[in-house]
Write a protein that holds these residues in place. Structure first.
Motif, short mmCIF file in Angstrom:
data_model
loop_
_atom_site.label_atom_id
_atom_site.label_comp_id
_atom_site.label_asym_id
_atom_site.label_seq_id
_atom_site.Cartn_x
_atom_site.Cartn_y
_atom_site.Cartn_z
N PHE A 104 1.25 0.75 8.92
CA PHE A 104 2.02 -0.19 8.11
C PHE A 104 3.50 0.21 8.07
O PHE A 104 4.40 -0.63 8.23
CB PHE A 104 1.43 -0.23 6.69
CG PHE A 104 2.16 -1.11 5.73
CD1 PHE A 104 2.40 -2.44 6.03
CD2 PHE A 104 2.59 -0.61 4.51
CE1 PHE A 104 3.07 -3.27 5.12
CE2 PHE A 104 3.26 -1.42 3.61
CZ PHE A 104 3.50 -2.75 3.92
N LYS A 105 3.77 1.48 7.89
CA LYS A 105 5.16 1.96 7.86
C LYS A 105 5.85 1.75 9.21
O LYS A 105 7.03 1.36 9.26
CB LYS A 105 5.19 3.44 7.47
CG LYS A 105 4.74 3.70 6.03
CD LYS A 105 4.69 5.18 5.72
CE LYS A 105 4.21 5.43 4.29
NZ LYS A 105 4.11 6.88 3.99
N GLU A 106 5.13 2.00 10.29
CA GLU A 106 5.71 1.80 11.62
C GLU A 106 5.99 0.33 11.89
O GLU A 106 7.00 -0.02 12.51
CB GLU A 106 4.76 2.37 12.68
CG GLU A 106 4.66 3.89 12.64
CD GLU A 106 3.58 4.42 13.57
OE1 GLU A 106 2.84 3.59 14.18
OE2 GLU A 106 3.45 5.66 13.69
N MET A 107 5.11 -0.55 11.43
CA MET A 107 5.32 -1.98 11.59
C MET A 107 6.59 -2.42 10.89
O MET A 107 7.41 -3.18 11.45
CB MET A 107 4.11 -2.75 11.05
CG MET A 107 4.20 -4.27 11.21
SD MET A 107 5.13 -5.12 9.90
CE MET A 107 4.04 -4.93 8.51
N LYS A 108 6.80 -1.94 9.66
CA LYS A 108 7.99 -2.34 8.91
C LYS A 108 9.27 -1.87 9.59
O LYS A 108 10.28 -2.57 9.56
CB LYS A 108 7.90 -1.80 7.48
CG LYS A 108 6.86 -2.49 6.63
CD LYS A 108 7.13 -2.35 5.14
CE LYS A 108 7.02 -0.94 4.66
NZ LYS A 108 7.17 -0.84 3.18
N ALA A 109 9.21 -0.71 10.20
CA ALA A 109 10.41 -0.19 10.87
C ALA A 109 10.72 -0.94 12.16
O ALA A 109 11.88 -0.99 12.59
CB ALA A 109 10.23 1.30 11.16
N ALA A 110 9.71 -1.54 12.81
CA ALA A 110 9.88 -2.16 14.12
C ALA A 110 10.07 -3.67 14.05
O ALA A 110 10.16 -4.34 15.08
CB ALA A 110 8.67 -1.83 15.00
N ARG A 111 10.18 -4.26 12.87
CA ARG A 111 10.28 -5.72 12.74
C ARG A 111 11.61 -6.26 13.23
O ARG A 111 12.60 -5.52 13.34
CB ARG A 111 10.07 -6.12 11.26
CG ARG A 111 8.71 -5.79 10.71
CD ARG A 111 8.60 -6.15 9.24
NE ARG A 111 9.45 -5.33 8.38
CZ ARG A 111 9.42 -5.34 7.05
NH1 ARG A 111 8.57 -6.16 6.43
NH2 ARG A 111 10.22 -4.57 6.34
N ASP A 112 11.61 -7.54 13.51
CA ASP A 112 12.85 -8.25 13.82
C ASP A 112 13.59 -8.45 12.50
O ASP A 112 13.34 -9.43 11.78
CB ASP A 112 12.52 -9.59 14.49
CG ASP A 112 13.75 -10.38 14.90
OD1 ASP A 112 14.83 -10.16 14.30
OD2 ASP A 112 13.64 -11.23 15.79
N ALA A 126 0.81 -1.22 0.00
CA ALA A 126 0.00 0.00 0.00
C ALA A 126 0.84 1.27 0.00
O ALA A 126 0.35 2.34 -0.39
CB ALA A 126 -0.93 0.01 1.22
N ASP A 127 2.10 1.17 0.44
CA ASP A 127 2.94 2.36 0.48
C ASP A 127 3.86 2.46 -0.73
O ASP A 127 4.85 3.21 -0.70
CB ASP A 127 3.76 2.38 1.78
CG ASP A 127 4.77 1.23 1.85
OD1 ASP A 127 4.66 0.29 1.04
OD2 ASP A 127 5.65 1.27 2.73
N HIS A 128 3.56 1.74 -1.80
CA HIS A 128 4.36 1.84 -3.02
C HIS A 128 4.38 3.31 -3.46
O HIS A 128 3.32 3.92 -3.64
CB HIS A 128 3.76 0.96 -4.12
CG HIS A 128 4.62 0.82 -5.33
ND1 HIS A 128 4.82 1.85 -6.23
CD2 HIS A 128 5.35 -0.23 -5.81
CE1 HIS A 128 5.61 1.45 -7.21
NE2 HIS A 128 5.95 0.18 -6.97
N PRO A 129 5.55 3.92 -3.63
CA PRO A 129 5.61 5.37 -3.85
C PRO A 129 4.88 5.87 -5.08
O PRO A 129 4.43 7.02 -5.11
CB PRO A 129 7.13 5.64 -3.96
CG PRO A 129 7.76 4.31 -4.24
CD PRO A 129 6.88 3.30 -3.58
#
Length: 554
Positions: free
Chosen positions: A481-489, A115-118
């Protein structure tokens, strides 16, 4: 007496009214007689060609008592905006009396693009629900047990891996997973998607992988293959729908057979996803011919002994293509007749299109009217009362034979070429283009009448009411969604992605590796992008973004 100054006279208005039959052929182009008699069905042998409902070759219906023993599943498509938006739509649909939910994923989700495809963010959530990862599924299906509740997904590509990842993440028994989706990736090409997005060979191999994995691990999960609906809407007649759909089924079963799987193992989980188009009698004949062709093909070509493999299930959606923007309330009549044709044709589930689909995302009022259409047909009109009520009609039996014969002729030509080659070389799309060209010519010349479009056109028409929803939820969804991607293992994610790459590179079934990556919070774009790279394709089909991962061969 003077005429209406500045306007048309009454005589002119009367002269402009269409009073003759516009065409004698079916909507697909099959020529018909003025009447039918015993001679037109003389070659029909009851035991060989029809049989009682619930008996081979299932022409008259899949089950002996049809809707008396089990009603068709009344479905209502829901999908827009963020997962929270669609969840609210699901709850309202259930309150209306909808028995089954059919969730449509937005175009990005169907193409496995995040969904965040630029380059494509503005398209997120506009024509379906925005789903990019397992956490989005958790929000959408909060409180729904995917091993207990039957949820149908009007989408392809990553749907099954996402639902399976959610189930495994929650510790559910995969053997009890319920629901359905449409793993027919070839139809994406045939429905107009670019070769750059879904190459035919990779798409077909992914279909075979998904069906193999699902049949072995989730036997209660239904597989909508072929997804003939979009192919028919792209430009095929009734016989063409059967021909192209059966070509996909036959090739899929042959490839599964090479992996040691039989039709008896696979076909009980399969369902044909079909439209019910505008020609009432032709569609009834199509459904009857389709069941007969399926039953004979499974028994005679693939050696199926299980009646569940020979007995085709049909999931039906009325035709969106037949609906028009002009005078949209007329679409209520179109959809009602198409729904009745599907029921008289003996399908197992029906989603009735809303009258405002050519205008906007369906409004709540339109979705309720679509639901009420099916309820009226079931409980007031009597459509559920008798199995195959038009069976034995000279016209219906003749038309069933004609649709079947034309479908088998076209199927033979496609299989002589080879399915994937017929797609890659443009042969099948050429058939679709020719069908569309001929239809356009007939509409322009009024040999084919479409009410409100090229005949009976109103001079003044108020603009239709449009659906709208609060876009603030989408903004919150994208930020989450963006925050989730930044916080992943990140180390765990990189390891799972690397495993997926190696499995896909070896041309092995990559579905468990996809699922494992999704459980580690990989996005659908990252998962499918990795599969693309492993198959020698760009990570992003639009070549806007590069893969964030480093891939190694060992």
């Amino acid at each position: 007496m003077k005429g209406n100054e500045g306007g048309s006279s009454l005589a002119e208005n009367i002269a402009n009214v269409e009073v003759k039959l516009s065409r004698t052929a079916t909507w697909s182009g099959l020529e018909t007689n003025a009447s039918y008699g015993p001679a037109d069905a003389a070659n029909v042998d009851y035991e060989r060609d029809l049989g009682d409902p619930g008996q081979y070759p299932y022409t008259r219906g899949a089950y002996p008592q049809m809707y008396r023993s089990r009603m068709w599943t009344l479905r209502n498509i829901v999908g827009f905006g963020a997962p929270e938006d669609t969840r609210g739509g699901i709850e309202r649909a259930l309150q209306m009396g909808t028995a089954g939910i059919n969730i449509v994923v937005d175009t990005l989700g169907q193409e496995a693009i995040d969904a965040d495809h630029p380059a494509l963010t503005n398209d997120a959530g506009q024509e379906g629900c925005s789903i990019s990862c397992v956490r989005d599924m958790e929000v959408l299906l909060q409180g729904i047990d995917v091993t207990q509740q039957d949820v149908a997904w009007h989408s392809t590509m990553m749907t099954y891996p996402l639902v399976a990842a959610l189930a495994q993440k929650q510790g559910k028994d995969m053997a009890k997973l319920q629901g359905s989706h449409m793993p027919d990736h070839l139809q994406l090409r045939l429905a107009g998607w670019s070769e750059k997005i879904v190459p035919a060979e990779l798409g077909h191999r992914t279909t075979v992988d998904c069906i193999e994995y699902s049949a072995k691990n989730s036997p209660r999960w239904a597989l909508g293959c072929p997804q003939a609906y979009d192919m028919r809407e792209r430009g095929l007649g009734a016989a063409g729908e059967i021909a192209v759909g059966m070509a996909i089924v036959n090739q899929t079963l042959m490839d599964l057979g090479a992996r040691g799987m039989t039709a008896d193992q696979v076909c009980p989980s399969m369902a044909w996803v079909s439209p019910s188009d505008i020609d009432f009698f032709e569609e009834i004949a199509k459904f009857r011919a389709l069941r007969r062709i399926w039953a004979r093909t499974m028994r005679e070509r693939f050696g199926a002994n299980d009646p569940r493999a020979q007995r085709l299930r049909i999931a039906c959606h009325t035709s969106g293509r037949s609906l028009v923007y002009q005078q949209p309330l007329n679409n209520l009549s179109r959809a009602a007749v198409q729904t009745l044709a599907a029921l008289l044709g003996g399908v197992q589930s029906v989603e009735t299109c809303t009258y405002d689909e050519p205008v906007c995302i369906p409004t709540e009022e339109a979705r309720e009217l679509a639901t009420r259409t099916q309820q009226i047909l079931a409980h007031e009109i009597g459509a559920a009362r008798v199995a195959d009520p038009l069976g034995g009609s000279y016209y219906i039996e003749s038309l069933t034979n004609q649709v079947e014969a034309d479908a088998l002729t076209m199927l033979g030509k496609i299989e002589d070429i080879g399915l994937v080659k017929a797609i890659e070389d443009g042969y099948i799309e050429g058939l679709m283009d020719e069908f569309n060209y001929n239809q356009k010519q007939e509409l322009d010349s009024k040999k084919r009448i479409q009410v409100g479009v090229n005949a009976f056109v109103p001079k003044d028409e108020p603009p239709p009411k449009r659906f709208s929803f609060d876009q603030r939820m989408m903004a919150s969804h994208l930020q989450r969604f963006k925050e989730m991607k930044a916080a992943r293992d990140q180390p765990q994610l990189a390891e799972r992605i690397q495993t997926l790459y190696r499995v896909a590179k070896r041309r092995e079934n990559s579905h468990q590796a996809m699922i494992d990556a999704l459980i580690a919070d990989a996005s659908i774009g990252e998962v499918w992008g990795t599969v693309r790279v492993a198959n020698g394709l760009p990570y992003d089909p639009f070549r806007v973004i590069e893969s964030p991962f480093t891939y190694t061969e060992s």
